[in-house]
Design an enzyme around this catalytic site. Structure first.
Site, PDB file in Angstrom:
ATOM      1  N   ARG A  47       0.858  -1.199   0.000  1.00 56.23           N
ATOM      2  CA  ARG A  47       0.000   0.000   0.000  1.00 56.23           C
ATOM      3  C   ARG A  47       0.891   1.246   0.000  1.00 56.23           C
ATOM      4  NH1 ARG A  47      -3.040  -3.433   3.583  1.00 56.23           N
ATOM      5  NH2 ARG A  47      -2.276  -2.402   5.458  1.00 56.23           N
ATOM      6  N   LYS A 137     -11.954  14.687   5.534  1.00 61.00           N
ATOM      7  CA  LYS A 137     -13.141  14.178   4.838  1.00 61.00           C
ATOM      8  C   LYS A 137     -13.935  13.264   5.753  1.00 61.00           C
ATOM      9  CE  LYS A 137     -13.685  10.544   2.134  1.00 61.00           C
ATOM     10  NZ  LYS A 137     -13.452   9.528   1.078  1.00 61.00           N
ATOM     11  N   LYS A 220     -18.557  17.650  -0.728  1.00 61.43           N
ATOM     12  CA  LYS A 220     -18.182  16.631  -1.715  1.00 61.43           C
ATOM     13  C   LYS A 220     -19.465  15.891  -2.063  1.00 61.43           C
ATOM     14  CE  LYS A 220     -15.050  12.788  -2.610  1.00 61.43           C
ATOM     15  NZ  LYS A 220     -13.656  12.377  -2.503  1.00 61.43           N
TER      16      LYS A 220
HETATM   17  P1  13P Z   1     -14.656   7.606  -5.808  1.00 58.17           P
HETATM   18  O1  13P Z   1     -14.225   8.746  -6.667  1.00 58.17           O
HETATM   19  O2  13P Z   1     -14.022   6.304  -6.146  1.00 58.17           O
HETATM   20  O3  13P Z   1     -16.145   7.538  -5.648  1.00 58.17           O
HETATM   21  O4  13P Z   1     -14.110   7.910  -4.344  1.00 58.17           O
HETATM   22  C1  13P Z   1     -14.254   9.186  -3.829  1.00 58.17           C
HETATM   23  C2  13P Z   1     -14.275   9.144  -2.363  1.00 58.17           C
HETATM   24  O5  13P Z   1     -13.555   9.844  -1.723  1.00 58.17           O
HETATM   25  C3  13P Z   1     -15.233   8.229  -1.722  1.00 58.17           C
HETATM   26  O6  13P Z   1     -15.317   8.544  -0.359  1.00 58.17           O
END
Ligand code: 13P
Length: 336
Positions: A47, A137, A220
């Site tokens: 990873r 986030k 988001k």
């Molecule tokens: P995806 O763009 O693969 O949907 O992932 C974005 C993300 O941060 C999901 O929490």
């Protein structure tokens, strides 16, 4: 909050013209699931190698303002001993951190989910700030289905997002609020737009109730899309219209920016749709900047090429550089 100016400065750097965010914050489990498809060993070291490959790709600083990291990743280092947050900062990219604790079934309705992670959050935020994170986030998931979502589940997720947002702002960390309306299902585009609107209305109601500073956060969001199993298609113009209509009805104008997740769209779909949304948002003089915060749409073709093989690393980086460039163009409405 003594840090409003600092928060706003970070927000504006994150949504600078032509830039977007790489979500590289897959939990170890999710990253392993992606590795499984190519037989890549599921170890912290692999990873680390994967994230190093992404973060050291040339040219990405021209299209990436920030990278969201996971707890394991923010503490890892490049081969030369440079901690990943430092490596990113050195390239003018802001390190961010996923701070939610993932989803669990919600007791109010067993087919819906609630996001955990508020316990000890302030302490973790202080630690991540020391490690260099300047944004965070938190992802909630909203499921569309028969009788779903319930208002109760949206509300509970919204309250937690609002509490998280407040905690981040106190810690001088810009919160990204991600209430992901899932693509899975047989719903129409109109239904997706309706759920997106309802979700965002409730989220911003709670965010304002809890006193988070709107100019110091980012949303988001999913795009409004017909369900993956619906057999329906929608043109980029239809997607952009539905998505922007939902935002206009629900997102306060003082929110500086909305970044999109890719949510299972192909890289091409995510890029073309973003391009059209940005063009339309500009034509409508929308109050918020719109750009990308993709994980799969940026990473999937790169991982597919790399397959964990050192010999494929430079080819994989070339693909990643191209994906970032295309996404950057789309974020300006200039992708052809
Ligand atoms: P995806 O763009 O693969 O949907 O992932 C974005 C993300 O941060 C999901 O929490």
């Amino acid at each position: 909050m003594k840090t409003l100016q600092s928060l706003e400065k970070t927000v504006h750097a994150l949504i600078a013209e032509g830039k977007g965010i790489l979500a590289a914050d897959e939990s170890a489990g999710t990253c392993d699931k992606r590795f499984d498809a190519y037989g890549i060993p599921k170890t912290p070291e692999m990873r680390r190698k994967w994230r190093q490959l992404l973060f050291s790709t040339s040219g990405i600083q021209n299209g990436l303002s920030g990278v969201i990291l996971y707890d394991e990743t923010i503490k890892q280092k490049a081969d030369d001993g440079t901690p990943f947050p430092k490596l990113l900062q050195g390239r003018g990219i802001i390190p961010g951190i996923k701070v939610d604790g993932g989803t669990v079934p919600w007791e109010g309705s067993l087919s819906e989910k609630i996001t955990n992670g508020l316990d000890g959050l302030l302490g973790r935020l202080a630690e991540y700030h020391t490690l260099g994170a300047r944004f965070a986030k938190w992802r909630a998931v909203i499921t569309i289905g028969e009788g779903l979502p319930t208002e109760g589940c949206i509300r509970e997720n919204a309250i937690r997002l609002a509490m998280y947002a407040r905690a981040c702002q106190v810690a001088d960390i810009v919160p990204i609020l991600e209430p992901e309306v899932l693509l899975d299902g047989t719903h129409t585009l109109a239904r997706s737009k309706e759920v997106l609107t309802q979700t965002l209305e409730i989220v911003f109601e709670e965010v304002q109730k809890y006193g988070a500073h709107l100019e110091g956060l980012l949303l988001k969001s999913s795009m409004a899309l017909p369900g993956k199993e619906s057999g329906l298609t929608a043109s980029p113009e239809e997607v952009a219209t539905a998505t922007l209509d939902a935002f206009t009805a629900s997102v306060p104008a003082s929110v500086p920016g909305i970044v999109f997740l890719s949510g299972g769209q192909t890289p091409e779909e995510a890029t073309i749709r973003l391009n059209t949304i940005v063009q339309m948002a500009k034509a409508q003089k929308a109050p918020w900047v719109t750009t990308f915060s993709y994980s799969r749409a940026l990473q999937a073709p790169v991982l597919e090429y790399w397959k964990g093989q050192e010999a494929n690393a430079s080819g994989a980086q070339a693909i990643f550089e191209k994906r970032v460039k295309e996404s950057s163009l789309a974020s300006k409405g200039e992708f052809k």
